[in-house]
Design a protein around this motif. Structure first.
Motif, PDB file in Angstrom:
ATOM      1  N   ASP A  81      33.715  35.331  40.889  1.00 30.60           N
ATOM      2  CA  ASP A  81      32.866  36.240  40.790  1.00 30.60           C
ATOM      3  C   ASP A  81      32.690  36.732  39.229  1.00 30.60           C
ATOM      4  OD1 ASP A  81      31.244  38.273  40.379  1.00 30.60           O
ATOM      5  OD2 ASP A  81      32.108  39.812  41.800  1.00 30.60           O
ATOM      6  N   PRO A  82      31.795  36.383  38.533  1.00 28.27           N
ATOM      7  CA  PRO A  82      31.791  36.440  36.946  1.00 28.27           C
ATOM      8  C   PRO A  82      31.964  37.602  36.552  1.00 28.27           C
ATOM      9  CG  PRO A  82      29.796  35.476  37.633  1.00 28.27           C
ATOM     10  CD  PRO A  82      30.533  35.596  38.820  1.00 28.27           C
ATOM     11  N   LEU A  83      31.488  38.569  37.363  1.00 29.23           N
ATOM     12  CA  LEU A  83      31.552  40.234  36.942  1.00 29.23           C
ATOM     13  C   LEU A  83      32.713  40.831  37.443  1.00 29.23           C
ATOM     14  CD1 LEU A  83      27.926  41.172  38.570  1.00 29.23           C
ATOM     15  CD2 LEU A  83      28.553  40.506  36.270  1.00 29.23           C
ATOM     16  N   ALA A  84      33.686  39.945  38.150  1.00 26.48           N
ATOM     17  CA  ALA A  84      35.027  40.451  38.153  1.00 26.48           C
ATOM     18  C   ALA A  84      36.217  39.448  37.829  1.00 26.48           C
ATOM     19  CB  ALA A  84      35.143  40.812  39.652  1.00 26.48           C
ATOM     20  N   SER A  85      35.997  38.733  36.646  1.00 26.17           N
ATOM     21  CA  SER A  85      36.964  38.017  36.233  1.00 26.17           C
ATOM     22  C   SER A  85      38.257  38.343  36.275  1.00 26.17           C
ATOM     23  CB  SER A  85      36.562  37.419  34.980  1.00 26.17           C
ATOM     24  OG  SER A  85      37.458  36.450  34.386  1.00 26.17           O
ATOM     25  N   GLY A  86      39.342  37.873  36.680  1.00 27.35           N
ATOM     26  CA  GLY A  86      40.669  38.317  36.367  1.00 27.35           C
ATOM     27  C   GLY A  86      41.581  37.554  37.362  1.00 27.35           C
ATOM     28  N   ALA A  87      42.628  37.804  37.130  1.00 28.54           N
ATOM     29  CA  ALA A  87      43.975  37.239  37.956  1.00 28.54           C
ATOM     30  C   ALA A  87      44.232  37.920  39.056  1.00 28.54           C
ATOM     31  CB  ALA A  87      45.159  36.708  36.971  1.00 28.54           C
ATOM     32  N   GLY A  88      45.190  37.589  39.879  1.00 25.04           N
ATOM     33  CA  GLY A  88      45.673  38.392  41.062  1.00 25.04           C
ATOM     34  C   GLY A  88      46.826  39.481  40.478  1.00 25.04           C
ATOM     35  N   ASN A  89      47.462  39.192  39.307  1.00 14.92           N
ATOM     36  CA  ASN A  89      48.590  40.062  38.758  1.00 14.92           C
ATOM     37  C   ASN A  89      49.677  40.337  39.655  1.00 14.92           C
ATOM     38  OD1 ASN A  89      46.866  40.611  36.580  1.00 14.92           O
ATOM     39  ND2 ASN A  89      45.679  42.091  37.674  1.00 14.92           N
TER      40      ASN A  89
END
Length: 205
Positions: A81-89
């Motif tokens: 999802d390009p609107l929620a870019s990010g890692a799982g952290n």
């Protein structure tokens, strides 16, 4: 003219100049330069038969069926999802992450018909953005036999497509070569092999 009025006029003149320079001239110059490389300025869009099917900069959900190359996992929203870019952290010692990675290892090994020790790291871990469009050469090579078998192709033919979709190191020395999964699946779609017709290379999440 009072000092206050002089300061007001000076401020208004400065506002006008900055509006023209930063509000019109600078954005106009950036737009004009962007037109020199329209593909990149428009998001490096990838088209198939004139229809936009993705971006060369973004990973996406793979098409349905076993005859396609699979990208690395994604932690961006529900996936890619390009609107929620990010890692799982999640940290490397996190039990949930460890269990998830082990499940992915088992799934990839079963899908590709190999031992778990042969599964490369990028096959079971998400990138920092969750939108990485590339996989390692090792992961692409791991998938060649399956894709070739499902499509009724010689493995050498599929490896040639992998080589065409492989990009070198950034600036010639940074990072490792990567294989564009979208580019690879588009090459397969353009072949139109009867062995695999499900999904379509432009399926996105």
């Amino acid at each position: 003219m009072t000092s206050f009025a002089q300061q007001t006029l000076a401020g208004l003149r400065l506002l006008l100049v900055l509006t023209l320079v930063l509000g019109l001239a600078y954005p106009g110059a950036v737009w004009a330069v962007g037109r020199l490389v329209p593909d990149r300025a428009d998001g490096s869009l990838v088209r198939l038969d004139g229809e936009v099917v993705g971006s060369a900069l973004l990973g996406q959900v793979p098409p349905e069926g076993e005859g396609w190359f699979v990208p690395r996992p994604s932690a961006a929203g529900d996936g890619y999802d390009p609107l929620a870019s990010g890692a799982g952290n999640l940290g490397p010692e996190n039990e949930e992450l460890f269990a998830t990675v082990q499940e992915r290892i088992d799934a990839v090994a079963a899908r590709e018909g190999v031992d778990a020790s042969a599964v490369p790291p990028d096959a079971v871990t998400a990138s920092a953005s969750g939108l990485d469009p590339h996989v390692s050469a090792a992961y692409a090579e791991l998938q060649v036999p399956r894709v070739a078998r499902e499509r009724g192709l010689d493995e050498a033919e599929v490896r040639a497509l992998v080589a065409d979709a492989t990009t070198g190191r950034s600036l010639g020395f940074l990072g490792e070569p990567g294989v564009s999964v979208l580019g690879l699946n588009l090459a397969l779609a353009e072949r139109g092999d009867a062995g695999e017709a499900g999904g379509g290379a432009g399926a996105t999440g």
